[in-house]
Design a protein around this motif. Structure first.
Motif, short mmCIF file in Angstrom:
data_model
loop_
_atom_site.label_atom_id
_atom_site.label_comp_id
_atom_site.label_asym_id
_atom_site.label_seq_id
_atom_site.Cartn_x
_atom_site.Cartn_y
_atom_site.Cartn_z
N PHE A 104 5.54 -30.08 -12.26
CA PHE A 104 6.19 -31.39 -12.22
C PHE A 104 7.57 -31.36 -12.87
N MET A 105 7.68 -30.71 -14.02
CA MET A 105 8.95 -30.66 -14.74
C MET A 105 10.02 -29.94 -13.93
N GLY A 106 9.68 -28.79 -13.34
CA GLY A 106 10.64 -28.04 -12.55
C GLY A 106 11.13 -28.82 -11.35
N SER A 107 10.21 -29.51 -10.66
CA SER A 107 10.60 -30.30 -9.50
C SER A 107 11.52 -31.45 -9.89
N MET A 108 11.21 -32.12 -10.98
CA MET A 108 12.02 -33.24 -11.43
C MET A 108 13.42 -32.79 -11.83
N LEU A 109 13.50 -31.68 -12.57
CA LEU A 109 14.81 -31.18 -12.99
C LEU A 109 15.63 -30.70 -11.79
N ALA A 110 14.95 -30.09 -10.80
CA ALA A 110 15.65 -29.68 -9.59
C ALA A 110 16.19 -30.89 -8.83
N TYR A 111 15.42 -31.95 -8.78
CA TYR A 111 15.84 -33.17 -8.08
C TYR A 111 17.10 -33.78 -8.70
N ARG A 112 17.26 -33.62 -10.01
CA ARG A 112 18.39 -34.23 -10.70
C ARG A 112 19.58 -33.29 -10.85
N GLU A 113 19.45 -32.03 -10.44
CA GLU A 113 20.49 -31.03 -10.68
C GLU A 113 21.52 -31.01 -9.55
N ALA B 58 17.06 -22.67 -8.88
CA ALA B 58 16.40 -22.02 -10.02
C ALA B 58 15.30 -22.91 -10.59
N TYR B 59 15.57 -24.19 -10.77
CA TYR B 59 14.53 -25.11 -11.22
C TYR B 59 13.40 -25.19 -10.20
N SER B 60 13.75 -25.08 -8.93
CA SER B 60 12.73 -25.06 -7.89
C SER B 60 11.79 -23.86 -8.06
N THR B 61 12.36 -22.73 -8.42
CA THR B 61 11.54 -21.54 -8.66
C THR B 61 10.60 -21.77 -9.84
N VAL B 62 11.10 -22.38 -10.90
CA VAL B 62 10.25 -22.71 -12.05
C VAL B 62 9.02 -23.49 -11.58
N SER B 63 9.25 -24.47 -10.71
CA SER B 63 8.15 -25.30 -10.21
C SER B 63 7.22 -24.53 -9.28
N GLN B 64 7.80 -23.85 -8.31
CA GLN B 64 6.99 -23.22 -7.26
C GLN B 64 6.15 -22.06 -7.77
N ILE B 65 6.66 -21.31 -8.73
CA ILE B 65 5.86 -20.20 -9.27
C ILE B 65 4.63 -20.74 -9.99
N SER B 66 4.76 -21.92 -10.61
CA SER B 66 3.60 -22.48 -11.29
C SER B 66 2.56 -23.04 -10.32
N TYR B 67 2.92 -23.27 -9.04
CA TYR B 67 1.90 -23.48 -8.02
C TYR B 67 0.93 -22.29 -8.03
N ILE B 68 1.53 -21.11 -8.05
CA ILE B 68 0.74 -19.87 -8.02
C ILE B 68 -0.11 -19.76 -9.28
N LEU B 69 0.50 -20.05 -10.43
CA LEU B 69 -0.23 -19.93 -11.69
C LEU B 69 -1.37 -20.93 -11.77
N PHE B 70 -1.17 -22.12 -11.22
CA PHE B 70 -2.26 -23.10 -11.19
C PHE B 70 -3.41 -22.58 -10.34
N GLY B 71 -3.10 -21.96 -9.20
CA GLY B 71 -4.14 -21.38 -8.36
C GLY B 71 -4.90 -20.29 -9.08
N LEU B 72 -4.18 -19.46 -9.85
CA LEU B 72 -4.85 -18.41 -10.62
C LEU B 72 -5.75 -19.01 -11.69
N SER B 73 -5.30 -20.09 -12.31
CA SER B 73 -6.05 -20.67 -13.44
C SER B 73 -7.34 -21.34 -13.01
N LEU B 74 -7.47 -21.71 -11.74
CA LEU B 74 -8.69 -22.37 -11.28
C LEU B 74 -9.89 -21.43 -11.20
N LEU B 75 -9.63 -20.15 -11.04
CA LEU B 75 -10.68 -19.12 -11.08
C LEU B 75 -11.71 -19.29 -9.98
N THR B 76 -11.27 -19.73 -8.80
CA THR B 76 -12.16 -19.84 -7.64
C THR B 76 -11.57 -19.04 -6.49
N PRO B 77 -12.42 -18.58 -5.55
CA PRO B 77 -11.91 -17.75 -4.45
C PRO B 77 -10.86 -18.45 -3.59
#
Length: 511
Positions: free
Chosen positions: A307-316, A324-343
């Motif tokens: 959320f933070m990365g998307s908001m900062l990208a929107y205002r930049e 760059a802020y978009s990358t901050v946001s989008q990479i954490s999509y991946i990290l959220f998927g990893l953190s769920l621990l489901t197939p």
């Protein structure tokens, strides 16, 4: 024959070091070059041509060698033993195969683009020298067979890629590179802290699908192990741009040359993703942290970063910093998927790793074209640019739609799996909070990417299209890699089945 997997690792590293060591000869020849302007121009042109040929040859040979090595069966090789039970060990497996394949394809595309772009920056010998070294290090990361080998090359990646950020030597780039170094080193030391404990409580640090933690030893020391694991998640999250160690990324990208920005955002930040994947799914094991405070904290940090990365990208207003802020946001999509621990969530994370690498590489290549062709860096300056650069902005449009997640572009596939993985996971409030944050982020992504398209193709009545009709399209060396990224971003969304099956294969092996 297994030793052949070492060649694509060390061949580009040695070639890159050769280019760097030969740089002092360039200064010795400068005196002769300036005798006549014609001689100087001819010598410089010949030298640049030789650098391009050498770089292309080394990179193509290395990429071909690594693709042959990883797609012709399982291989392993031990280089040296550092001490009892710890060695520099390399092994081909499914996750590493995916990483080195996407890294190799993107590295070749950026290289072709750089042959033209770096004439704008200068010091090409130095740039391509470090560029080859970084490729060898990335290959070593993908092929690392244990956590110690991975960590050594993870640290080396920071040192090798730092000069790409400070390439132009301005105060801004020097400070940005130092910030990148500081954040990356702090994160790496947090990772090292965790490795000390895992070495004590794991049967082996060799990557093993599902983990190698000795549950008998870990049972009485679960608290300290969880602290060590969380330290590694936050530490490796620095390279991936996860809050709170994310601030280097929006500082480094605007200061670096656009090919370096594309490499950073497309591939190098994925080293942090790969580190978390290896640590959680191949060393500790997902069962150990499922349902613990570590999983909860990891999900909170990843969603906050989205959320933070998307908001900062929107205002930049600065285009490269917005990306760059978009990358901050989008990479954490991946990290959220990893953190769920489901197939299903892990499948979505792996898919988004591939799709984001392609899309964000193309977006930063677009930024480089706009900088070199228009000499403008702010989004507000791109009004009417589609009239003079229709092919460039057309490719940017396809890439933007893919990153937003509009079907049939590729981003829709990965975000669908991530949302479904969250809904099916037993993670309490995060079952619906995760998809909600991803949806809000997608809307913000449209808000910071599509205005460039709208103002570029439809500038309004106040825009005078007759003022200058001269085309600003770049050379084919720059446009072709961008077009390849745009086409892949769509094609992989229309025909995703082979990639989905491969990601599901990895997920089923570790869960």
């Amino acid at each position: 024959m297994n030793g052949w997997i070492l060649i694509p690792i060390f061949f580009p590293i040695v070639a890159g070091i050769f280019l760097l060591l030969s740089s002092f000869l360039q200064h010795l020849r400068e005196v002769k070059r300036h005798k006549t302007s014609r001689t100087a121009v001819a010598a410089e042109s010949e030298e640049l041509r030789n650098i391009h040929i050498l770089t292309a040859a080394v990179l193509i040979i290395s990429a071909a060698a690594v693709l042959w090595a990883v797609w012709t069966g399982e291989k392993e090789a031990t280089l040296i033993y550092l001490m009892k039970g710890i060695s520099l060990y390399f092994k081909v497996d499914a996750a590493g195969r995916l990483f080195v394949t996407i890294a190799s394809l993107i590295w070749v595309a950026i290289c072709a683009y750089s042959f033209v772009y770096m004439k704008h920056e200068g010091e090409e010998r130095r740039f391509f020298g470090f560029y080859l070294v970084v490729y060898g290090v990335l290959t070593a990361l993908g092929l690392s067979g244990n956590l110690v080998t991975f960590y050594l090359f993870y640290e080396l990646l920071t040192l090798a890629s730092m000069p790409l950020v400070l390439h132009n030597g301005t105060r801004e780039s020097i400070m940005a590179s130092l910030k990148y170094l500081f954040y990356s080193m702090c994160g790496a030391y947090m990772g090292l802290f965790g490795i000390y404990f895992l070495f004590r409580y794991c049967g082996t640090l060799t990557f093993t699908a599902g983990g190698s933690l000795d549950m008998a030893l870990a049972q009485d020391n679960k608290g300290i192990i969880l602290i060590a694991v969380f330290s590694m998640i936050v530490g490796f999250g620095a390279k991936a741009g996860m809050f709170p160690l994310h601030a280097w990324l929006p500082t480094a990208h605007p200061a670096a040359p656009s090919p370096a920005s594309a490499a950073l955002s497309g591939v190098i930040v994925k080293a942090g993703v790969l580190a978390m994947l290896r640590m959680v799914y191949y060393v500790v094991g997902p069962d150990f942290i499922r349902g613990t405070w570590v999983q909860t904290a990891w999900m909170i940090l990843s969603l906050l970063t989205v959320f933070m990365g998307s908001m900062l990208a929107y205002r930049e207003p600065v285009f490269k910093k917005r990306l760059a802020y978009s990358t901050v946001s989008q990479i954490s999509y991946i990290l959220f998927g990893l953190s769920l621990l489901t197939p299903q969530a892990l499948t979505g994370a792996l898919l988004h790793t591939v799709f984001h690498a392609i899309v964000k590489t193309g977006l930063f290549l677009t930024a480089g074209i706009l900088i070199t062709q228009c000499n403008k860096t702010r989004v507000e300056d791109y009004v009417g640019i589609g009239k003079r650069m229709p092919w460039t902005l057309g490719c940017y449009t396809l890439l933007s739609l893919a990153l937003i997640g509009i079907p049939p572009a590729s981003g829709f596939i990965s975000k669908w799996y991530l949302a479904q993985g969250a809904l099916d996971a037993e993670v309490g409030i995060f079952r619906w909070l995760g998809p909600a944050v991803l949806l809000i982020s997608a809307l913000l992504t449209a808000g910071y990417l599509l205005p460039v398209v709208m103002k570029g193709f439809f500038p309004g009545k106040e825009f005078d299209a007759d003022t200058d009709k001269l085309s600003l399209e770049p050379s084919m060396w720059m446009l072709a890699p961008l077009a390849v990224c745009a086409v892949l971003a769509v094609i992989l969304g229309i025909f995703p089945s082979p990639l989905i099956q491969y990601a599901e294969h990895i997920a089923s092996a570790v869960l």
